[in-house]
Design an enzyme around this catalytic site. Structure first.
Site, PDB file in Angstrom:
ATOM      1  CB  ALA A  89      -3.475 -49.946  22.384  1.00  0.00           C
ATOM      2  CD  GLU A 121       1.570 -54.897  18.349  1.00  0.00           C
ATOM      3  OE1 GLU A 121       0.542 -54.209  18.516  1.00  0.00           O
ATOM      4  OE2 GLU A 121       1.677 -55.754  17.448  1.00  0.00           O
ATOM      5  CG  ASN A 122       4.372 -48.552  18.388  1.00  0.00           C
ATOM      6  OD1 ASN A 122       4.148 -48.961  17.270  1.00  0.00           O
ATOM      7  ND2 ASN A 122       3.569 -47.723  19.034  1.00  0.00           N
ATOM      8  CG  HIS A 178      -3.957 -57.181  23.061  1.00  0.00           C
ATOM      9  ND1 HIS A 178      -4.529 -58.325  22.552  1.00  0.00           N
ATOM     10  CD2 HIS A 178      -3.400 -56.550  22.007  1.00  0.00           C
ATOM     11  CE1 HIS A 178      -4.325 -58.383  21.260  1.00  0.00           C
ATOM     12  NE2 HIS A 178      -3.631 -57.315  20.896  1.00  0.00           N
ATOM     13  CD  GLU A 179      -1.802 -53.180  22.233  1.00  0.00           C
ATOM     14  OE1 GLU A 179      -0.850 -53.556  21.520  1.00  0.00           O
ATOM     15  OE2 GLU A 179      -2.996 -53.249  21.861  1.00  0.00           O
TER      16      GLU A 179
HETATM   17  C1  7MF Z   1      -7.138 -55.874  22.505  1.00  0.00           C
HETATM   18  O1  7MF Z   1      -3.679 -55.675  18.002  1.00  0.00           O
HETATM   19  C2  7MF Z   1      -7.509 -56.633  21.424  1.00  0.00           C
HETATM   20  C3  7MF Z   1      -7.384 -56.123  20.155  1.00  0.00           C
HETATM   21  C4  7MF Z   1      -3.302 -53.482  15.982  1.00  0.00           C
HETATM   22  C5  7MF Z   1      -4.437 -52.534  16.193  1.00  0.00           C
HETATM   23  C6  7MF Z   1      -4.404 -53.575  18.882  1.00  0.00           C
HETATM   24  O2  7MF Z   1      -2.337 -54.609  19.435  1.00  0.00           O
HETATM   25  C7  7MF Z   1      -3.246 -54.407  18.385  1.00  0.00           C
HETATM   26  C8  7MF Z   1      -2.475 -53.743  17.231  1.00  0.00           C
HETATM   27  C9  7MF Z   1      -6.825 -53.288  15.962  1.00  0.00           C
HETATM   28  C10 7MF Z   1      -7.962 -53.907  16.455  1.00  0.00           C
HETATM   29  C11 7MF Z   1      -7.967 -54.403  17.752  1.00  0.00           C
HETATM   30  C12 7MF Z   1      -6.839 -54.285  18.565  1.00  0.00           C
HETATM   31  C13 7MF Z   1      -5.670 -53.664  18.063  1.00  0.00           C
HETATM   32  C14 7MF Z   1      -5.675 -53.159  16.746  1.00  0.00           C
HETATM   33  C15 7MF Z   1      -6.906 -54.838  19.935  1.00  0.00           C
HETATM   34  C16 7MF Z   1      -6.535 -54.099  21.032  1.00  0.00           C
HETATM   35  C17 7MF Z   1      -6.646 -54.613  22.288  1.00  0.00           C
HETATM   36  N1  7MF Z   1      -1.352 -54.591  16.854  1.00  0.00           N
HETATM   37 BR1  7MF Z   1      -6.844 -52.641  14.230  1.00  0.00          BR
HETATM   38 ZN    ZN Z   2      -2.809 -57.004  19.075  1.00  0.00          ZN
END
Ligand code: 7MF
Ligand code: ZN
Length: 879
Positions: A270, A272-273, A305-306
């Site tokens: 996902a 977080e825009n 998380h987002e």
């Molecule tokens: C929970 O970090 C933990 C990690 C980057 C893309 C989502 O929000 C993020 C984005 C990657 C790898 C793991 C996660 C994410 C990304 C993630 C998602 C949910 N900023 Br690449």
């Molecule tokens: Zn993240």
């Protein structure tokens, strides 16, 4: 150098080379005409030079853009005033303060890398983190340039009725030829990696949230119309996350609208825009018939998380990409704590540590090891790693542990107060923690710069005459690439001492306070240290690293008697589980060592299992954790040379032995844990335990095949249906072609379920799996352009030890050939799929040779992507 002679070596970016931007961008006005074949992006950037004295050219990033127009303060820019180079637009004599207007053309339908603006499944989607915005327009694509964005989106009304971007929807209208437009304005200055747009035919589930200060926030989840019934968990998790961040951190949401979009085509989990999160549909859509309990859990934590990024990432953002863990480690820590508060803290911690050990420990021990804050990279996308995320979260957790929850909160308050609206560093975070608490975290900084997992050796000595117990802790960290020498880290070791009767003893020591607490945190911050505990009347059994208080490997030199004692008496849920795992691990290692196949249960393991099986009071999910054997990978991690076959045989034999030794108990659990489906934590724990019971029954008694088939047919939820399906498909020599066909037939309209169908077949520890996977590449439902599908098939194969590590190298050659192909389409995913091959150092000489051969073949490929090239180069370096 790996790259062929005709392509120059890609540059290495160093953390030490950071310089503040020469120009800032006050505002960005985007005007985008969306067409899958040819999209036009007009960008007006208000640029301002930072220093009077500076007269260097302005370098804007841009990749794969066709420049149609360029104007400076409204006037076309003469050709001798700019230059287009590889990835760069150079303005040779830019004014001090001006508006740059560019018009570029891009081709979203041809964007298979899924970075920037792409078109998939009838929708336009963006992904700009880390460096995707430069594939949309010329820009200062770096996180320390914060600008106010306006975006006007134009598209044909009919296939694209919904047009979304960040912030507030401020205007909309109709145009000629059936087009329409919508303008969005984001009041918060942001780096371009947080820009997003979505266009397509999407339905919307609406709800709202009233903030603590009384503002109404509209919550909107956009999905394809046939998924409108599958958004309840995501919406509920979002509302709980918003309330949690207010309660625990005093942080409110700041816009009037929070949007989430689900797409089937996304490289990661996902994003977080600002105000417009984009999600892999795996982390949004759930119905009991199609989603497992694990899926529901995943949605809760990714939604949280987002959402949490809105403060840790967006309002306070990153100075440069080396600081990635500043937002990711901190936000993972926050989502882990949210899930711990919403569910069972002990079970959550066990799962988090399992993940850390499965993904991060091997990374830290291999050729791709890097510090939580890396020093250099070629492709930043390769640094979205378990080290940056999971180990980063552990470092934040240690700070939380040593400061305590209240002081940690004060530190966070100061961090937000100081840095709201800024792009900052990990150093700024630590300084805020220190500033608010008066504590010195100087030594903790080493956790961010030193790679590798420390090993902590513990030795205890009891002196009955002095009634004294001495505990000596010693630490060492093995060298990692580029870091031959390691220094001692500050390691908080949460501990207790148990009396032989099973009581936690009051802790008294000479130098420590005399409070007599029953739990203490020892700070090991030198190579070796000894603590003396006085007034200890009996030889104690120590419980060390409780709650997994530091991301280290602990070597206790304990025997099984101590493990069995802690397995029944430790009141720390993590350490009790750890003791059980230790007993099982020792049984497995002994069996592998003597190649006798673990056909009998060691007595102490038997006793510990019996106690757990007869404890009906225990939370079923926790009970399931205690009764689950360590994974094959975890067992392999403990061996000097990973014996793939030996581990698999020993573990299967132990599962059989556990099944037959407790056949009646498993059968009783299986029957008594059958309840009508409900979506609460207790019910999902029961399903987990019940399906574990079925697995043990089937392992030891083939007559349970019928019962398993029955569960497959009659289950009223995906957890039970899939558990039975997986058990059947993983049976070593059962013919399950009817089941495979039935499952596909039933679920072919549900891509997320079909991903499971692919993944479970590719994970089967069966001799025919590789041939099966080969055939599945040709299946009409296999799609190279859908990352979830590629991961389901090829990611699962790479994680399937007995098949992937087949002694003839067929698994290696097969995976390498697929990666070679994928690199042409989606380099990020290609680079990630290499991970299992990069671990070659841990296998026997024969396999090492074959794995290296596969890597070298790949490295010789023409037009290797930067992503794949960097991973291959590092993987082969330690030759
Ligand atoms: C929970 O970090 C933990 C990690 C980057 C893309 C989502 O929000 C993020 C984005 C990657 C790898 C793991 C996660 C994410 C990304 C993630 C998602 C949910 N900023 Br690449
Ligand atoms: Zn993240």
């Amino acid at each position: 150098m790996i790259a062929p002679a005709h392509s120059p070596a890609p540059p290495v970016i160093h953390r030490e080379d950071y310089r503040p931007p020469r120009f800032v961008i006050d505002s960005v006005d985007l005007d985008i005409h969306l067409d899958p074949e040819l999209t036009q992006v007009r960008a007006r950037l208000h640029l301002r030079r930072q220093s009077e004295a500076d007269d260097q050219p302005l370098r804007l990033c841009g990749e794969g853009l066709a420049l149609l127009e360029i104007r400076q303060d409204g006037q076309p820019l003469p050709k001798d005033q700019y230059r287009l180079e590889e990835g760069v637009l150079l303005l040779l004599h830019p004014p001090r303060d001006f508006v740059l207007e560019t018009l570029v053309q891009i081709r979203p339908i041809a964007n298979t890398a899924l970075s920037g603006l792409y078109f998939a499944n009838g929708h336009f989607i963006t992904q700009c983190e880390a460096e995707g915005f430069r594939r949309i327009t010329y820009y200062l694509d770096r996180p320390d340039v914060l600008a106010r964005f306006t975006a006007t989106l134009h598209a044909e009304q009919c296939p694209y009725p919904v047009l979304l971007a960040n912030g507030n929807r401020v205007a909309a209208g109709q145009e000629a030829d059936g087009w329409h437009w919508v303008r969005w304005e984001d009041p918060f200055p942001k780096p371009c990696y947080l820009f997003a747009l979505v266009a397509g035919d999407l339905g919307c589930v609406r709800d709202h949230f009233r903030t603590a200060s009384g503002r109404e926030v509209a919550l909107e989840i956009y999905v394809e119309a046939h998924h409108l019934d599958a958004c309840a968990q995501a919406m509920d998790a979002l509302q709980r996350a918003m309330a949690w961040d207010e309660r625990v951190y005093g942080r409110e949401y700041d816009l009037d609208r929070y949007m989430i979009v689900a797409t089937d085509t996304f490289n990661m989990g996902a994003m977080e825009n600002k105000g417009l999160n984009i999600f892999n549909s795996k982390y949004v859509l759930a119905r009991p018939e199609t989603a497992t309990d694990t899926d529901y859990q995943g949605i809760e934590s990714v939604i949280a998380h987002e959402y949490f990024h809105n403060w840790t990432g967006n309002r306070v953002t990153l100075r440069d990409w080396f600081q990635l863990s500043l937002k990711e480690g901190l936000t993972v820590f926050r989502d882990q704590e949210f899930s711990a508060d919403e569910n069972s803290r002990g079970v959550q911690r066990i799962g988090d540590v399992r993940r850390l050990r499965a993904a991060q420990f091997p990374e830290d021990a291999g050729p791709l090891a890097h510090p939580v804050r890396p020093d250099a990279y070629i492709e930043i996308n390769n640094f979205y790693t378990a080290t940056v995320y999971e180990k980063g979260a552990e470092v934040v957790r240690m700070i939380h542990t040593v400061l305590g929850a209240a002081a940690f909160r004060q530190g966070m308050d100061l961090y937000f107060a100081r840095h709201d609206g800024q792009a900052v560093t990990i150093e700024d975070f630590l300084a805020a923690m220190e500033g608010a608490t008066g504590r010195d975290l100087a030594a903790f900084r080493l956790w961010y710069s030193q790679a590798g997992t420390p090993v902590v050796h513990a030795a205890g000595r009891y002196d009955p005459a002095q009634r004294r117990y001495s505990l000596t802790l010693r630490q060492e960290t093995a060298p990692t690439p580029g870091q031959p020498e390691k220094r001692p880290l500050p390691i908080p070791v949460r501990m207790a001492l148990f009396s032989p009767a099973g009581q936690a003893m009051p802790l008294r020591g000479q130098e420590e306070d005399e409070a007599g607490d029953r739990e203490r945190i020892l700070m090991l911050d030198t190579a070796e240290q000894t603590w003396n505990f006085t007034e200890v009347g009996e030889p104690p059994i120590p419980s060390l690293l409780r709650g997994f208080s530091a991301p280290v490997r602990l070597e206790t030199g304990f025997g099984d008697a101590q493990r069995a004692f802690l397995a029944s008496h430790d009141d720390d849920p993590f350490n009790r589980w750890e003791a059980m795992q230790g007993l099982a691990l020792q049984a497995l290692l002994a069996a592998i060592d003597q190649s006798h196949g673990a056909g009998v249960l060691p007595e102490l393991l038997h006793g510990a299992l019996a106690a757990v099986l007869s404890d009906a009071q225990m939370d079923p999910a926790y009970r399931a954790e205690l009764l689950t054997l360590p994974s094959e990978d975890y067992v392999g991690e403990q061996m000097a040379v990973i014996d793939v076959e030996g581990i698999h045989c020993a573990r299967e034999a132990l599962r059989r032995a556990m099944g037959s030794a407790f056949g009646e108990q498993w059968a009783a659990d299986y029957e008594s844990l059958a309840f009508p489906y409900s979506r609460d934590g207790i019910s999902s724990g029961r399903r987990r335990l019940r399906n574990l019971a079925l697995a043990y029954l089937l392992a030891s008694d083939a007559s349970y095949l019928d019962r398993t088939r029955q569960q497959y047919q009659q289950a009223d939820n995906m957890t039970d249906h899939l558990a039975a399906f997986s058990l059947l498909v993983h049976q070593p020599d059962a013919d399950v072609s009817d089941i495979l066909a039935d499952f596909y037939q039933r679920w072919q309209q549900h891509p997320l379920v079909i991903d499971k169908w692919f993944a479970i077949q590719a994970s089967a520890p069966r001799p025919d799996t590789l041939a099966k996977v080969q055939a599945l590449l040709q299946h009409p439902a296999f799609d190279w352009r859908t990352p979830n599908r590629v991961r389901a098939l090829l990611g699962s194969l790479g994680a399937n030890a007995t098949v992937f590590h087949a002694a003839d190298g067929s698994g290696y050659a097969f995976l390498a050939a697929q990666i070679r192909h994928l690199d042409e389409l989606n380099p990020q995913i290609a680079a990630r799929l290499v991970t299992p091959l990069s671990r070659w150092q841990r296998y026997d000489a024969q396999r090492q040779g074959l794995m290296r051969q596969a890597l070298e073949d790949l490295a010789g490929k023409a037009n290797l992507s930067r992503d794949l090239g960097e991973v291959l180069e590092k993987s082969l370096k330690l030759a």
